[in-house]
Design a protein around this motif. Structure first.
Motif: not given
Length: 148
Positions: A1-27
């Motif tokens: 899964m790409t970072h963009a796909e991870k970010a999309r998934g996090l945003f659709k879970e309900g995280y805000n836009c900043a959280q979605a981007v940061v969360g996609a790279f957290a690991e």
């Protein structure tokens, strides 16, 4: 899964836009998901729904800082290089979207006036239709991916 796909998934879970981007790279940044989400929690909706700098952009900046930021206040060259990179990231986002400002990005879409009410809207089908946010978090993740 790409970072963009991870970010999309996090945003659709309900995280805000900043959280979605940061969360996609957290690991790969070596921070746990909860810490990543707390770090970015204040920046959704253009900084607490103030509609200032887009949270996706702020998320990119947070990731860049965690990846390659400086910590020595006397490190003038490192600071200048980091700020140069932040300006490049902002310019790349602006080139794709015309702005880095949340309210301007929202007003370009079907939302005619950017709402600053502190209570976020429910994530409904209509919400996603009138906002470019899903695409913006994906673009931000793609831009920061190129930076790595």
């Amino acid at each position: 899964m790409t970072h963009a796909e991870k970010a999309r998934g996090l945003f659709k879970e309900g995280y805000n836009c900043a959280q979605a981007v940061v969360g996609a790279f957290a690991e790969e940044l070596g921070i746990d998901k909860e810490t990543a989400m707390k770090i970015a929690s204040s920046f959704g909706g253009g900084m607490g729904r103030l509609r200032e700098v887009c949270g996706s952009v702020t998320g990119m900046f947070i990731v860049a800082g965690l990846m390659d930021g400086y910590s020595d206040p006397k490190a003038k060259e490192e600071k200048a290089e980091h700020y140069k990179r932040i300006q490049q990231l902002a310019a790349a986002f602006k080139e794709e979207n015309g702005s880095i400002i949340c309210r301007e990005l929202l007003e370009k879409g079907t939302q005619k006036q950017a709402d600053t009410n502190p209570t976020p809207e429910a994530r409904t089908t209509e919400y996603y239709k009138k906002r470019p946010c899903v695409e913006l978090v994906m673009q931000a993740a793609e831009i920061i991916e190129k930076y790595k």
